[in-house]
Design an enzyme around this catalytic site. Structure first.
Site, PDB file in Angstrom:
ATOM      1  CE  LYS A  53     -23.330  58.827 -74.891  1.00 50.08           C
ATOM      2  NZ  LYS A  53     -21.939  59.181 -75.161  1.00 50.08           N
ATOM      3  CD  GLU A  71     -22.761  59.743 -78.740  1.00 51.10           C
ATOM      4  OE1 GLU A  71     -22.141  58.788 -78.254  1.00 51.10           O
ATOM      5  OE2 GLU A  71     -22.441  60.926 -78.562  1.00 51.10           O
ATOM      6  CE  LYS A  72     -23.542  50.377 -84.232  1.00 51.05           C
ATOM      7  NZ  LYS A  72     -24.698  49.606 -84.746  1.00 51.05           N
ATOM      8  CE  LYS A 109     -12.664  59.660 -65.346  1.00 53.93           C
ATOM      9  NZ  LYS A 109     -12.348  61.058 -65.719  1.00 53.93           N
ATOM     10  CG  ASN A 120     -14.596  66.563 -68.614  1.00 54.69           C
ATOM     11  OD1 ASN A 120     -15.815  66.556 -68.736  1.00 54.69           O
ATOM     12  ND2 ASN A 120     -13.899  65.451 -68.596  1.00 54.69           N
ATOM     13  NE  ARG A 123     -13.771  68.061 -63.808  1.00 61.58           N
ATOM     14  CZ  ARG A 123     -14.572  67.342 -64.580  1.00 61.58           C
ATOM     15  NH1 ARG A 123     -15.514  67.918 -65.288  1.00 61.58           N
ATOM     16  NH2 ARG A 123     -14.427  66.025 -64.651  1.00 61.58           N
ATOM     17  NE  ARG A 150     -10.081  59.718 -59.597  1.00 63.89           N
ATOM     18  CZ  ARG A 150     -11.031  60.445 -60.169  1.00 63.89           C
ATOM     19  NH1 ARG A 150     -12.190  60.652 -59.527  1.00 63.89           N
ATOM     20  NH2 ARG A 150     -10.849  60.976 -61.349  1.00 63.89           N
TER      21      ARG A 150
HETATM   22  C1  MV4 Z   1     -20.964  56.061 -74.541  1.00 67.57           C
HETATM   23  C2  MV4 Z   1     -20.690  54.705 -74.298  1.00 67.57           C
HETATM   24  C3  MV4 Z   1     -20.823  53.810 -75.351  1.00 67.57           C
HETATM   25  N1  MV4 Z   1     -21.229  54.268 -76.573  1.00 67.57           N
HETATM   26  N2  MV4 Z   1     -21.355  56.450 -75.768  1.00 67.57           N
HETATM   27  C4  MV4 Z   1     -20.560  57.603 -70.038  1.00 67.57           C
HETATM   28  C5  MV4 Z   1     -20.529  59.002 -69.512  1.00 67.57           C
HETATM   29  C6  MV4 Z   1     -20.251  59.893 -70.671  1.00 67.57           C
HETATM   30  N3  MV4 Z   1     -19.003  60.561 -70.471  1.00 67.57           N
HETATM   31  C7  MV4 Z   1     -20.222  59.017 -71.870  1.00 67.57           C
HETATM   32  N4  MV4 Z   1     -20.399  57.668 -71.438  1.00 67.57           N
HETATM   33  C8  MV4 Z   1     -20.481  56.647 -72.332  1.00 67.57           C
HETATM   34  N5  MV4 Z   1     -20.846  56.990 -73.591  1.00 67.57           N
HETATM   35  C9  MV4 Z   1     -21.496  55.566 -76.756  1.00 67.57           C
HETATM   36  N6  MV4 Z   1     -21.892  55.982 -77.949  1.00 67.57           N
HETATM   37  C10 MV4 Z   1     -20.297  54.337 -73.012  1.00 67.57           C
HETATM   38  C11 MV4 Z   1     -20.208  55.306 -72.016  1.00 67.57           C
HETATM   39  C12 MV4 Z   1     -19.810  54.824 -70.729  1.00 67.57           C
HETATM   40  C13 MV4 Z   1     -18.576  55.158 -70.174  1.00 67.57           C
HETATM   41  C14 MV4 Z   1     -17.688  55.991 -70.823  1.00 67.57           C
HETATM   42  C15 MV4 Z   1     -16.477  56.307 -70.270  1.00 67.57           C
HETATM   43  C16 MV4 Z   1     -16.132  55.777 -69.030  1.00 67.57           C
HETATM   44  C17 MV4 Z   1     -16.990  54.968 -68.379  1.00 67.57           C
HETATM   45  C18 MV4 Z   1     -18.220  54.641 -68.926  1.00 67.57           C
HETATM   46  C19 MV4 Z   1     -19.080  53.799 -68.237  1.00 67.57           C
HETATM   47  C20 MV4 Z   1     -20.290  53.501 -68.771  1.00 67.57           C
HETATM   48  C21 MV4 Z   1     -20.665  54.003 -70.021  1.00 67.57           C
END
Ligand code: MV4
Length: 452
Positions: free
Chosen positions: A158, A200-201, A237, A290, A292, A338
């Site tokens: 990330k 991250e895992k 979303k 977030n 906001r 939405r």
């Molecule tokens: C993750 C994950 C799986 N494992 N982290 C996407 C944007 C950011 N807010 C974090 N995200 C993710 N982090 C780990 N360790 C999967 C996502 C992710 C996701 C998270 C929330 C809503 C939609 C998503 C769509 C794809 C990936």
């Protein structure tokens, strides 16, 4: 209380803020681009100032233009809405130094939470559960290989400056790590001017659960439960609901306590949202905060019986949290769709243009937040969301049938919208059982295509 507030946004959220100001007896100043002359927020505000051409980069995203308008109109405060300058620490800082109250948290907090790696370190320090991962930014591929071996595959790379999925890469095995590390770092550098990444895992099949927090300047901090935002496609979303079908009271209490603790300890003021992933075994992990108000805030308002925008304004003016917010309890179930000007059956291609006819649903338990009307021309320059349809019901099942009733009552002619797609999701067995996760919409679409 403030005398006059500038609304640094457009669309439905600009209307939402103007309406809250009116109910608080505050005068409003709208700002608008040349493409938004005919917008409702220009009509409904007490004053309106044009701040530049259609492109956001030449209008809504320019701090100088907004500040100039604020000085000309002599406002006490600026509400940034969501998107645009709402999480821009520099903008919040300029407001502070111009003695215009930024309706949101301090520039310092926006900056800390804007750095996702720093936010994660803060959460870890405060005992808020995080996924196993790197201690900080990863300097090179060699180090990345070492850390991944320690965490165990699959992992997620990330971007520190990320959020919303940019600069993010899942890595399933060692062979895929080097190229993913480079790709994530390059993408982050290009998008944010900062190539720093951490690891991250990878959590598989999680729910995206976010907690609403509200904090005033007197040390009062409360949470208003969670929203389940797992129904999304490419980080957009589509449907949100609360409470989450996956939480029980015990888990809600633990996640709520963690959220309040984090909010308090970082000295957060105003409304905020803390995002978690909830895995299949019921463990939760902090993702980001977030700083906001969010698009989906109305579902929380509806089930907790409060007005989060008014609360934001009151907090910014130095008032204490309202008693009914401090003591809010959940009474209903709420769902939001939405409604976007997009063609769901053509890869969600934007569908701007003239809305020939617009008739919004109503009746018991139905709320529509929108800026559009019959004859309105949806400009191609901005986000494609044209309305939020929010329903409440005493139970989840009642809310689902009410949403279907309302979606089918909606009449929007002249452009394509996401309504038929959302209606098909609401009829799906998995959705009705609450069995979905962040990958579910993609799988649902594949099933539909196959079925023809
Ligand atoms: C993750 C994950 C799986 N494992 N982290 C996407 C944007 C950011 N807010 C974090 N995200 C993710 N982090 C780990 N360790 C999967 C996502 C992710 C996701 C998270 C929330 C809503 C939609 C998503 C769509 C794809 C990936």
């Amino acid at each position: 209380m403030f005398q006059k507030v500038l609304v640094a946004n457009r669309g439905e959220i600009a209307l939402r803020v103007i309406r809250a100001c009116k109910e608080l007896d505050i005068r409003t100043v709208a700002v608008y681009s040349e493409a938004d002359v005919d917008s409702m927020h220009v009509q409904l505000a007490d004053e309106a100032i044009c701040i530049g051409p259609a492109a956001s980069a030449q209008s809504y995203l320019l701090p100088d233009r907004i500040i100039s308008a604020a000085e000309i109109a002599n406002v006490d405060a600026i509400h940034p809405g969501y998107g645009f300058l709402s999480e821009n620490a520099q903008f919040a800082d300029i407001c502070e130094s111009c003695e215009i109250k930024f309706i949101g948290p301090s520039a310092r907090v926006i900056e800390t939470m804007g750095d996702k790696n720093q936010a994660r370190a803060t959460a870890t320090r405060l005992g808020v559960p995080c996924t196993p991962g790197s201690a900080g930014v990863i300097p090179d591929e060699k180090e990345a290989l070492k850390i991944a071996a320690k965490i165990g595959y699959p992992v997620m790379i990330k971007a520190s400056a990320g959020g919303g999925g940019k600069g993010m890469r899942p890595v399933l095995n060692e062979a895929a790590l080097s190229s993913a590390f480079q790709a994530a770092s390059n993408e982050a550098l290009k998008a944010f001017g900062n190539g720093e990444v951490y690891m991250e895992k990878l959590i598989t099949n999680p729910h995206h659960i976010e907690f609403q927090v509200v904090a005033d300047s007197h040390g009062n901090v409360v949470h208003l439960g969670e929203r389940d935002c797992s129904l999304q496609r490419r980080h957009q979303k589509i449907i949100e609901e609360c409470p989450s079908p996956k939480l029980n009271e015990e888990l809600r209490q633990r996640m709520g306590e963690a959220s309040v603790k984090l909010t308090k300890e970082i000295g957060y003021e105003n409304c905020g949202t803390i995002e978690y992933l909830l895995d299949e075994s019921g463990e939760f992990y902090f993702m980001e905060m977030n700083t906001r108000i969010q698009v989906e805030h109305p579902i929380t308002e509806e089930i907790y019986g409060c007005d989060l925008i008014k609360e934001q304004i009151r907090i910014a003016a130095g008032e204490e949290l309202s008693d009914h917010v401090k003591n809010a309890i959940v009474r209903h179930h709420a769902i939001e769709c939405r409604i976007n000007a997009e063609d769901p059956y053509n890869n969600f291609m934007p569908s701007p243009g003239k809305i020939e006819l617009f008739y919004a649903p109503g009746g018991r338990g139905v709320r529509v937040d929108t800026h559009v009307y019959s004859g309105y021309e949806v400009p191609p320059y901005y986000d494609s969301m044209i309305a939020k349809l929010i329903v409440t019901g005493a139970t989840r099942d009642i809310a689902i049938s009410r949403m279907r009733r309302a979606l089918n009552e909606f009449l929007i002619q002249g452009i394509k919208t996401t309504i038929p797609f959302q209606d098909s999701i609401l009829q799906d067995f998995d959705f009705k059982s609450g069995n979905y996760n962040i990958d579910w919409v993609e799988q649902f679409m594949a099933r539909q295509t196959k079925a023809g």
